[in-house]
Design an enzyme around this catalytic site. Structure first.
Site, PDB file in Angstrom:
ATOM      1  N   ASP A  18      -8.542  -4.279 -17.109  1.00  0.00           N
ATOM      2  CA  ASP A  18      -8.987  -3.955 -15.768  1.00  0.00           C
ATOM      3  C   ASP A  18      -9.926  -2.752 -15.831  1.00  0.00           C
ATOM      4  OD1 ASP A  18      -9.048  -4.438 -13.020  1.00  0.00           O
ATOM      5  OD2 ASP A  18      -7.556  -2.896 -12.636  1.00  0.00           O
ATOM      6  N   TYR A  50     -12.719   0.091 -13.805  1.00  0.00           N
ATOM      7  CA  TYR A  50     -12.730   1.099 -12.733  1.00  0.00           C
ATOM      8  C   TYR A  50     -14.206   1.382 -12.507  1.00  0.00           C
ATOM      9  CZ  TYR A  50     -11.208   5.731 -10.785  1.00  0.00           C
ATOM     10  OH  TYR A  50     -10.939   6.835 -10.011  1.00  0.00           O
ATOM     11  N   HIS A 106     -15.375   3.212  -4.950  1.00  0.00           N
ATOM     12  CA  HIS A 106     -13.923   3.298  -5.176  1.00  0.00           C
ATOM     13  C   HIS A 106     -13.582   4.507  -6.042  1.00  0.00           C
ATOM     14  CE1 HIS A 106      -9.780   2.126  -6.043  1.00  0.00           C
ATOM     15  NE2 HIS A 106     -10.043   2.186  -7.333  1.00  0.00           N
ATOM     16  N   ARG A 154      -8.745  14.742  -6.652  1.00  0.00           N
ATOM     17  CA  ARG A 154      -9.305  15.943  -7.287  1.00  0.00           C
ATOM     18  C   ARG A 154     -10.338  16.665  -6.431  1.00  0.00           C
ATOM     19  NH1 ARG A 154      -8.954  11.937 -11.267  1.00  0.00           N
ATOM     20  NH2 ARG A 154     -11.027  11.214 -10.705  1.00  0.00           N
ATOM     21  N   GLU A 201      -5.816  -4.368  -4.519  1.00  0.00           N
ATOM     22  CA  GLU A 201      -7.177  -3.973  -4.892  1.00  0.00           C
ATOM     23  C   GLU A 201      -8.035  -5.229  -4.927  1.00  0.00           C
ATOM     24  OE1 GLU A 201      -7.164  -1.635  -8.514  1.00  0.00           O
ATOM     25  OE2 GLU A 201      -6.697   0.197  -7.394  1.00  0.00           O
ATOM     26  N   GLU A 211     -10.865  -7.311  -6.206  1.00  0.00           N
ATOM     27  CA  GLU A 211     -11.681  -7.350  -7.426  1.00  0.00           C
ATOM     28  C   GLU A 211     -12.169  -8.764  -7.681  1.00  0.00           C
ATOM     29  OE1 GLU A 211     -10.141  -5.411 -10.870  1.00  0.00           O
ATOM     30  OE2 GLU A 211      -8.868  -4.032  -9.733  1.00  0.00           O
ATOM     31  N   ASP A 227      -5.505  -6.910  -7.721  1.00  0.00           N
ATOM     32  CA  ASP A 227      -4.759  -6.066  -8.649  1.00  0.00           C
ATOM     33  C   ASP A 227      -3.738  -5.252  -7.846  1.00  0.00           C
ATOM     34  OD1 ASP A 227      -4.046  -4.573 -10.888  1.00  0.00           O
ATOM     35  OD2 ASP A 227      -5.618  -3.086 -10.507  1.00  0.00           O
ATOM     36  N   ARG A 251       1.115   2.663  -5.794  1.00  0.00           N
ATOM     37  CA  ARG A 251       0.438   3.968  -5.850  1.00  0.00           C
ATOM     38  C   ARG A 251       1.368   5.119  -6.177  1.00  0.00           C
ATOM     39  NH1 ARG A 251      -4.515   2.169  -6.687  1.00  0.00           N
ATOM     40  NH2 ARG A 251      -5.235   0.838  -4.992  1.00  0.00           N
ATOM     41  N   GLN A 278       2.203   4.921  -9.811  1.00  0.00           N
ATOM     42  CA  GLN A 278       0.981   5.310 -10.535  1.00  0.00           C
ATOM     43  C   GLN A 278       0.773   6.822 -10.545  1.00  0.00           C
ATOM     44  OE1 GLN A 278      -2.429   3.233  -8.968  1.00  0.00           O
ATOM     45  NE2 GLN A 278      -3.860   4.074 -10.470  1.00  0.00           N
ATOM     46  N   TYR A 295       0.703   8.201 -14.463  1.00  0.00           N
ATOM     47  CA  TYR A 295      -0.585   7.851 -15.088  1.00  0.00           C
ATOM     48  C   TYR A 295      -1.203   8.938 -15.972  1.00  0.00           C
ATOM     49  CZ  TYR A 295      -4.212  10.325 -12.379  1.00  0.00           C
ATOM     50  OH  TYR A 295      -5.045  11.266 -11.869  1.00  0.00           O
ATOM     51  N   LYS A 311       0.890  -1.168 -12.403  1.00  0.00           N
ATOM     52  CA  LYS A 311      -0.013  -2.319 -12.339  1.00  0.00           C
ATOM     53  C   LYS A 311       0.583  -3.548 -13.013  1.00  0.00           C
ATOM     54  CE  LYS A 311      -3.839   0.082 -11.011  1.00  0.00           C
ATOM     55  NZ  LYS A 311      -4.835  -0.333 -10.017  1.00  0.00           N
ATOM     56  N   THR A 351      -0.664  -9.469 -10.870  1.00  0.00           N
ATOM     57  CA  THR A 351      -2.081  -9.495 -10.516  1.00  0.00           C
ATOM     58  C   THR A 351      -2.364 -10.936 -10.126  1.00  0.00           C
ATOM     59  OG1 THR A 351      -2.649  -7.707 -12.034  1.00  0.00           O
ATOM     60  CG2 THR A 351      -4.437  -9.190 -11.377  1.00  0.00           C
ATOM     61  N   THR A 402     -11.996  -2.133  -8.425  1.00  0.00           N
ATOM     62  CA  THR A 402     -11.993  -2.311  -6.972  1.00  0.00           C
ATOM     63  C   THR A 402     -13.407  -2.218  -6.420  1.00  0.00           C
ATOM     64  OG1 THR A 402      -9.819  -1.321  -6.931  1.00  0.00           O
ATOM     65  CG2 THR A 402     -10.969  -1.469  -4.831  1.00  0.00           C
ATOM     66  N   GLU A 427      -7.693   3.559   0.068  1.00  0.00           N
ATOM     67  CA  GLU A 427      -8.948   4.066   0.632  1.00  0.00           C
ATOM     68  C   GLU A 427      -9.029   3.847   2.140  1.00  0.00           C
ATOM     69  OE1 GLU A 427     -12.401   2.982  -2.268  1.00  0.00           O
ATOM     70  OE2 GLU A 427     -10.683   1.726  -2.774  1.00  0.00           O
TER      71      GLU A 427
END
Lengths: 418, 418
Positions: A124, A126, A131, A140, A197, A199, A229, A233, A236, A240, A249, A253, A345, A359
């Site tokens: 998968d 990113y 996204h 962050r 997600e 995709e 996907d 959250r 994760q 992660y 994850k 899927t 995503t 999001e």
């Protein structure tokens, strides 16, 4: 390219996902019969396994369709892919004799769909800029939203092939290790921030055992499917760092039931975005590598009405599947027929085009109002999530059908986990 | 448990890896013959595929050994595993008639070894405390060495099954995207910090499709192999944030040719370490889940003599394979027969027991002097890296053979990458 007319009348409608131009591939069963390979045409499915057996579909290197998955056609290579499409057009075009095919046509409405191919391994990515920026901003702040490497390479991680399921499969809310931000210690329980997600999945149709160029990678891609996907959250967030998503994850899927072959998408090629920093030569595109595919996400609460919660387009990607595959091989990583690459995503630039609830509700801070009533921060038990995708041509369209899954309640905590 | 004597004399030596107690499983070929399943006994291999065909090895649900991999025996389940071992002991014990077996015995020295099983999916963990602390100290300083989740769960990431190779396979130094710390931009070229990681691999022998307890997970593990997780440290440093290692670990992972069944390791069970923070119930061990297996790493430069560069023990792990597998299933992730779980790097508490060159040379700052002459920060072309593992019993040992791989020079940069 214009509509190619078929003697199957429903295939000639401008709003049908499956005109003769498409020839999407699935694996279907009717009643108690065994699953077998079929091709969508209008609102019908052609049992191509039966056509091959009856001598109506003679493929180089065949038989290739005597198994309930499309991997053998993939393995046979691009010439076989082209021969297959050419012969299907001969058989189904307006003017051809329907007689020999009629016994092998089924209504899609009567068919149960199965996984269309054996998933070898699953990766998968990113690789959608909006996204990555949105998620990075939430975690962050906007100044450090994009990781330093992001504009230089398609960031990806290996997923779990065993977790791939076909549209229609119920998805059980996962258990997992969770630590709320204010809690001192983690606990084990049901995910509270379960998400989707949006995709696209690219299917690798040819093997490699060394680095390949973007052009070579593009030629290795057999086709595309819709892909959801599912993402926990809260699992994760706690797991992660430092090695990436793992159990968050791994529950499921979901992929759509129909593989749209790359050949059917050629009229819809579009170039990637302007590059904010120049890409290294091994990632540069020899031509347009994205596709103009309109995408939408619908959410239907248990017993309620559907609300479309996002509309976006595959062309929003920063990196194409071909670039992702080229990068994937750069270390010499062997790729195999049936490998599946999730695009990452696909979020557009505005709120209404975001490809995940994380999001859409901005991490739960801006609850999403459903057109049909109610609000969502994350998915609730009983919610059905449906993805749709369409490449729009003049007077026809290439559709992917629906990629759908319903969230069911978590299992009770086993005694050994209490 | 004492030595079980065999009529194969070499199996009774106290320094032989393969006494009757072991019965390690491999896939071998001699000359131009097809690969087939074999069992190590002393310095011989018994062609068990031939035994089964000859009616000497009648397994429940058989034939199980008519394919060149051990997955079918795994699939058959724990009763078949026990029946297999019991019958092999009958056939090979001192006092049994060697006559029927003699035509099916081969010298290990004459055999080429192949991958002993079909790897379904591969997961690698980060579950050795000394390794995690050492690496964390180098990257983030000693105060933040262990990530906050580390003492609460076995951190893992999905690896690439297609990259698993058997001992003896040459490993080509990878190309990749690299950014030296002082450089403004990345470039594409050959890895300069190529490393090994000393690990054990646990082989999942039974499938699951929901969360399992540590006790259930332990019962699902069929056996163990030596495992070298080749790592491109410079590719890793640039790519791994935020989604973990990807191309840095995708070039190759070498496993030993011999599967030591869990049954053979039972006398060597040892408890895990004292827990610095209490584990959640789903990760608690119902009994000793680690094994006392002495491990060593040897480096042999091209044309040079071997130097042992590390000695450690599998019991240094913080999390056992059973705990890792239980955690792996916690989200409902389906596990399959042939899944491979890398333990994570097994470093002991002192320098001489570190399980990677990254740690042994402290990121290249403290070059490692080889006993045979020369120094290493990371691996050089022509270096052969060999792992060995032995569980020491009274007057006998259970060995894993050797897991070996030679580093060869990177390929020339393709034109499209220049």
């Amino acid at each position: 390219m214009a509509l190619m007319r078929s003697w199957v009348g429903s295939a000639n409608s401008a709003t049908c996902d499956f005109p003769l131009n498409n020839l999407a591939l699935g694996v279907f069963s009717v009643g108690a019969e065994e699953p077998r390979c079929g091709v969508a045409i209008g609102d019908r499915i052609v049992d191509v396994a039966a056509l091959e057996e009856a001598g109506l579909l003679d493929l180089p290197g065949g038989p290739l369709l005597d198994v309930p998955f499309w991997n053998e056609l993939m393995e046979a290579g691009p010439e076989a892919w082209a021969a297959f499409r050419a012969r299907m057009v001969e058989l189904l075009a307006e003017g051809a004799d329907p007689g020999p095919l009629l016994p092998h046509l089924y209504a899609q409405a009567d068919a149960e769909m199965h996984l269309p191919f054996l998933v070898s391994e699953y990766t998968d990515f990113y690789a959608g800029r909006n996204h990555a920026f949105n998620v990075g901003t939430m975690f962050r702040g906007p100044d450090n939203a994009l990781p330093p490497n992001w504009l230089h390479m398609p960031i990806g991680y290996n997923g779990r092939a065993s977790s791939i399921v076909v549209s229609g499969t119920e998805v059980r809310r996962p258990l997992g290790q969770l630590k709320p931000p204010q809690a001192e210690r983690p606990y084990f329980g049901a995910c509270k921030r379960f998400d989707f997600e949006l995709e696209m999945g690219a299917i690798v149709g040819q093997a490699s055992d060394g680095p390949v160029s973007v052009a070579e990678a593009d030629a290795m891609i057999f086709g595309y499917v819709l892909l959801n996907d599912w993402s926990a959250r809260d699992i994760q967030a706690w797991e992660y760092q430092p090695l990436g998503p793992f159990q968050a994850k791994a529950t499921a899927t979901t992929i759509g039931p129909w593989i749209v072959m790359a050949a059917a998408l050629q009229p819809f090629r579009v170039a990637g975005p302007a590059r904010e920093v120049e890409l290294l030569p091994y990632l540069r595109e020899p031509g347009p590598m994205l596709y103009d595919i309109a995408l939408e996400v619908a959410l239907t609460p248990e017993g309620g009405a559907e609300s479309v919660i996002s509309r976006t387009n595959y062309r929003e990607m920063y990196y194409s599947s071909a670039q992702q595959l080229a990068h994937h091989t750069s270390s010499g990583c062997p790729m195999n027929v049936g490998d599946l690459l999730g695009s990452g995503t696909i979020s557009g630039p505005v709120r209404e085009s975001r490809g995940s609830l994380l999001e859409l509700s901005w991490g739960g801070k801006e609850p999403l109002e459903l057109a049909s009533g109610g609000v969502r921060n994350f998915l609730e038990d009983g919610d059905t999530l449906t993805l749709r995708g369409v490449a729009q041509g003049p007077g026809y369209r290439i559709g992917f059908g629906e990629c759908s899954g319903k969230v069911v309640a978590a299992m009770a905590l086993p005694d050994w986990a209490k």
